[in-house]
Write a protein that holds these residues in place. Structure first.
Motif, mmCIF file in Angstrom:
data_model
loop_
_atom_site.group_PDB
_atom_site.id
_atom_site.type_symbol
_atom_site.label_atom_id
_atom_site.label_comp_id
_atom_site.label_asym_id
_atom_site.label_seq_id
_atom_site.Cartn_x
_atom_site.Cartn_y
_atom_site.Cartn_z
ATOM 1 N N LYS A 24 116.604 -35.738 10.851
ATOM 2 C CA LYS A 24 116.479 -36.686 9.609
ATOM 3 C C LYS A 24 116.750 -35.543 8.554
ATOM 4 O O LYS A 24 117.067 -36.050 7.530
ATOM 5 N N LYS A 65 120.304 -34.550 8.339
ATOM 6 C CA LYS A 65 121.158 -35.699 8.066
ATOM 7 C C LYS A 65 120.977 -36.726 6.834
ATOM 8 O O LYS A 65 121.807 -37.288 6.280
ATOM 9 N N ASN A 66 119.749 -36.677 6.478
ATOM 10 C CA ASN A 66 119.012 -37.492 5.579
ATOM 11 C C ASN A 66 119.636 -38.969 5.726
ATOM 12 O O ASN A 66 119.435 -39.431 7.018
ATOM 13 N N THR A 67 120.290 -39.645 4.927
ATOM 14 C CA THR A 67 120.496 -40.962 4.934
ATOM 15 C C THR A 67 121.539 -41.480 6.132
ATOM 16 O O THR A 67 121.763 -42.448 6.402
ATOM 17 N N GLU A 68 122.136 -40.246 6.564
ATOM 18 C CA GLU A 68 123.332 -40.324 7.530
ATOM 19 C C GLU A 68 122.664 -40.457 8.823
ATOM 20 O O GLU A 68 123.393 -40.900 9.864
ATOM 21 N N TYR A 69 121.426 -40.114 9.060
ATOM 22 C CA TYR A 69 120.797 -40.273 10.557
ATOM 23 C C TYR A 69 120.536 -41.421 10.967
ATOM 24 O O TYR A 69 120.172 -42.645 10.406
ATOM 25 N N PHE A 119 113.515 -35.374 16.358
ATOM 26 C CA PHE A 119 114.070 -36.497 15.074
ATOM 27 C C PHE A 119 113.813 -36.043 13.876
ATOM 28 O O PHE A 119 114.548 -36.329 12.998
ATOM 29 N N TYR A 120 112.754 -35.296 13.654
ATOM 30 C CA TYR A 120 112.202 -34.726 12.252
ATOM 31 C C TYR A 120 113.368 -33.964 11.690
ATOM 32 O O TYR A 120 113.809 -33.711 10.575
ATOM 33 N N GLN A 161 124.760 -36.633 16.888
ATOM 34 C CA GLN A 161 124.834 -36.733 15.510
ATOM 35 C C GLN A 161 125.022 -35.316 14.892
ATOM 36 O O GLN A 161 125.445 -35.407 13.656
ATOM 37 N N VAL A 202 120.349 -37.781 19.486
ATOM 38 C CA VAL A 202 120.342 -36.860 18.335
ATOM 39 C C VAL A 202 121.363 -36.026 18.329
ATOM 40 O O VAL A 202 121.774 -35.560 17.385
ATOM 41 N N THR A 248 118.915 -44.217 13.781
ATOM 42 C CA THR A 248 117.743 -43.947 14.643
ATOM 43 C C THR A 248 118.143 -43.974 16.080
ATOM 44 O O THR A 248 119.075 -44.782 16.513
ATOM 45 N N THR A 249 117.319 -43.522 16.825
ATOM 46 C CA THR A 249 117.698 -43.578 18.329
ATOM 47 C C THR A 249 116.747 -44.463 19.301
ATOM 48 O O THR A 249 116.750 -44.446 20.175
#
Length: 161
Positions: A143, A146-150, A139-140, A25, A22, A152-153
């Motif tokens: 997200k 970053k929106n759609t650029e996040y 995570f929340y 990013q 996380v 997943t871990t």
């Protein structure tokens, strides 16, 4: 106890890996962003987890005398992304190495947590649950930023041979 030790080490390694994923990013401003005044930033959560490890492991298990100001962990603060990566690595190294060094007798020793005696095993299981809860918050927040650029871990990066 070796199986429990192995399970706890794996869980803390996973939590650390996902926290680092996380953090990697996000930039400095993003790790310090707070959704509102009553919410925590990712930086707050990382500093809080580190404080918890200091209190439960360094003080509780290793019997050191490390001062902790829990309230300060939730005040507005600013840490750089590299600082938070270092804090995460250092904190989880303490956690994991301490578990590796514990004897069967150590698991049953007691420490006081919130005015109640608990075994070190109970404390470590509670830490795994507590850190997982805060990992969900990381995570929340990430997200939201970053929106759609996040990315997943939940799936570990493949190591190239």
């Amino acid at each position: 106890m070796e199986e429990i030790k192995s399970i706890l080490i794996s869980k803390f390694e996973e939590i650390e890996r996902r926290m680092q994923s996380v953090l990697e990013q996000l930039n400095d401003d993003e790790v310090n962003w707070r959704p509102n005044e009553s919410s925590n930033s990712i930086a707050n959560l990382i500093v809080h987890i580190s404080g918890n490890i200091n209190e439960r492991v360094l003080n509780g298990i290793l019997k050191r005398n490390i001062a902790r100001n829990r309230d300060e962990e939730f005040e507005e603060l600013y840490r750089t992304q590299p600082e938070l990566l270092d804090i995460t690595r250092d904190s989880f190294t303490i956690m994991i190495e301490s578990i590796k060094d514990m004897s069967t007798e150590d698991w049953h020793k007691m420490q006081v947590v919130r005015n109640k005696e608990r075994t070190h095993l109970e404390v470590l299981i509670q830490c795994a649950a507590h850190f997982s809860e805060h990992l969900g918050q990381l995570f929340y927040i990430a997200k939201m930023i970053k929106n759609t650029e996040y990315v997943t871990t939940s799936i570990p990066k493949k190591i190239k041979p």
